[in-house]
Scaffold this motif. Sequence first.
Motif, PDB file in Angstrom:
ATOM      1  N   CYS A 169      78.645  38.187 -91.340  1.00 37.92           N
ATOM      2  CA  CYS A 169      78.613  39.548 -91.322  1.00 37.92           C
ATOM      3  C   CYS A 169      78.186  39.960 -92.686  1.00 37.92           C
ATOM      4  O   CYS A 169      78.022  39.459 -93.778  1.00 37.92           O
ATOM      5  N   TYR A 170      77.609  41.391 -92.553  1.00 37.74           N
ATOM      6  CA  TYR A 170      77.134  42.097 -93.415  1.00 37.74           C
ATOM      7  C   TYR A 170      78.022  43.328 -93.880  1.00 37.74           C
ATOM      8  O   TYR A 170      78.273  44.075 -92.642  1.00 37.74           O
ATOM      9  N   ALA A 171      78.355  43.732 -94.858  1.00 37.00           N
ATOM     10  CA  ALA A 171      79.218  44.948 -95.055  1.00 37.00           C
ATOM     11  C   ALA A 171      78.676  46.206 -95.943  1.00 37.00           C
ATOM     12  O   ALA A 171      77.719  45.804 -96.546  1.00 37.00           O
ATOM     13  N   GLY A 172      78.932  47.303 -95.665  1.00 41.62           N
ATOM     14  CA  GLY A 172      78.514  48.723 -96.448  1.00 41.62           C
ATOM     15  C   GLY A 172      79.753  49.182 -96.917  1.00 41.62           C
ATOM     16  O   GLY A 172      80.771  49.512 -96.004  1.00 41.62           O
ATOM     17  N   TRP A 314      83.342  59.802 -84.720  1.00 42.78           N
ATOM     18  CA  TRP A 314      83.341  61.082 -85.187  1.00 42.78           C
ATOM     19  C   TRP A 314      82.322  61.285 -86.089  1.00 42.78           C
ATOM     20  O   TRP A 314      81.595  62.447 -86.310  1.00 42.78           O
ATOM     21  N   ASN A 315      82.324  60.440 -86.993  1.00 44.61           N
ATOM     22  CA  ASN A 315      81.200  60.280 -88.133  1.00 44.61           C
ATOM     23  C   ASN A 315      80.006  60.510 -87.596  1.00 44.61           C
ATOM     24  O   ASN A 315      78.832  60.916 -88.029  1.00 44.61           O
ATOM     25  N   ALA A 316      79.688  59.778 -86.410  1.00 39.51           N
ATOM     26  CA  ALA A 316      78.367  59.550 -85.695  1.00 39.51           C
ATOM     27  C   ALA A 316      77.935  60.950 -85.489  1.00 39.51           C
ATOM     28  O   ALA A 316      76.775  61.305 -85.356  1.00 39.51           O
ATOM     29  N   SER A 317      78.952  61.692 -84.663  1.00 39.96           N
ATOM     30  CA  SER A 317      78.534  63.051 -84.154  1.00 39.96           C
ATOM     31  C   SER A 317      78.406  63.998 -85.112  1.00 39.96           C
ATOM     32  O   SER A 317      77.703  65.040 -85.117  1.00 39.96           O
ATOM     33  N   ASN A 318      78.675  63.648 -86.459  1.00 41.24           N
ATOM     34  CA  ASN A 318      78.224  64.485 -87.586  1.00 41.24           C
ATOM     35  C   ASN A 318      77.152  64.282 -88.401  1.00 41.24           C
ATOM     36  O   ASN A 318      76.888  65.028 -89.129  1.00 41.24           O
ATOM     37  N   MET A 343      79.423  55.983 -91.027  1.00 44.61           N
ATOM     38  CA  MET A 343      77.901  55.901 -90.604  1.00 44.61           C
ATOM     39  C   MET A 343      77.154  55.442 -91.957  1.00 44.61           C
ATOM     40  O   MET A 343      76.294  54.537 -91.606  1.00 44.61           O
ATOM     41  N   VAL A 344      77.203  56.234 -93.061  1.00 40.72           N
ATOM     42  CA  VAL A 344      76.587  55.526 -94.237  1.00 40.72           C
ATOM     43  C   VAL A 344      77.008  54.392 -94.680  1.00 40.72           C
ATOM     44  O   VAL A 344      75.781  53.564 -94.703  1.00 40.72           O
ATOM     45  N   ALA A 345      78.272  53.853 -94.301  1.00 47.06           N
ATOM     46  CA  ALA A 345      78.466  52.566 -94.665  1.00 47.06           C
ATOM     47  C   ALA A 345      78.008  51.517 -93.716  1.00 47.06           C
ATOM     48  O   ALA A 345      77.381  50.394 -94.133  1.00 47.06           O
ATOM     49  N   LEU A 346      77.962  51.889 -92.543  1.00 43.35           N
ATOM     50  CA  LEU A 346      77.307  51.044 -91.155  1.00 43.35           C
ATOM     51  C   LEU A 346      75.748  50.886 -91.553  1.00 43.35           C
ATOM     52  O   LEU A 346      75.176  49.816 -91.639  1.00 43.35           O
TER      53      LEU A 346
END
Length: 372
Positions: A169-172, A314-318, A343-346
């Motif tokens: 996997c890869y992480a943010g 919630w983050n995605a909706s923002n 979402m920034v991390a993803l």
Amino acid sequence: SADSTTAHGLGIDLFIMDEADQQRDSGLWDVLHTSQSARKNPRAIAIGTRSQDVHHFFSKMLDYGQRVNAGEFEDPSFFCHVLAAPDEADWLDEEVWRACNPCLDAGVQDIQSLRELAQQAQRIPSKESVFRSLHLNQAVSADERAIAQADWDACGGSVDLEALRGRPCYAGLDLGSTTDLTSLALFFPEDSGAILCWFWCPQERLEEREKTDRVPYATWAKAGLLEATPGRAVDKAFVARRLAEVASAFDVRGIAFDRWRMADLQVILENEGIELPLTAFGQGFQSMSPAIDVFEASLLDGKLRHGSHPILTWNASNLVYSFDPAGNRKCDKKRSRERIDGMVALIMAMGLAAQAPKPVEYDFSRPLVLSL
């Protein structure tokens, strides 16, 4: 290729500035245009798409030219020709495309590529404004919504943490300010785009913040979706130890991070003897725009599984993007209504995964020669 030295040294009879809308300001244009004052019959030509910044010098030039064309001003020295779709036009009508893109019928531009972009723009709200701006030359405001709820919900398949142990996997990692969310997202490209995420925030004033922000921080913490660290600020030592646990449980090939606020955590990791595959990831258009493209392609193709994680949803909706004149995008925390850290991390994790070298594949259905 002219610069201010060349322009001041020699009068220029003719200069052409293409992509004028992408100039940061009018500096170069002013220098070149001023240099023509000594010439008898100079010509200056500016070409470009209408800038979405109404204060940009090219926007002002277009507005002035259209007023000249309308007879509001008399200025025989200024010629303006604008190819743009009317505001009320159907932006999905291919005849509208042809009206403002004459090269489509000249074999220079491929209409199929426009069809593909338009199809994406129908499903991704933020891309509609980019399509209409760059390809129809319309003055439009960017849609605040980055993700259509239906597309996000369609990727809400379940995620089994235990089944992902040891998987590549890869992480943010997005480090918020002292009182903000800090987020870690893991993206598993070989496991149907599965996503795991962790969130941290300070324990102190948690319930008070839940009431003022109208966000169920305390409820999420009780459910194990959010880790509240002791004190008034996110405990970076706590985060460091959790990162070490995650790295030992999964085959983490890389952890993308924003350099901002990272120095303290790196010192803690070094003092704790924790070694992680950290990779700095820029937050500007150059790095984030390709990563956003990868994320959106996977989202639209249904190649993500986020398990409907409440905080990530919630983050995605923002999520809101900002745009540069070329239509490149980056996540915009200032313009987002509330938190978008997950979402920034993803998106960073998926951008890092896309940069990884692809494994070599052999076709054993035909003769091969392998040498050692």
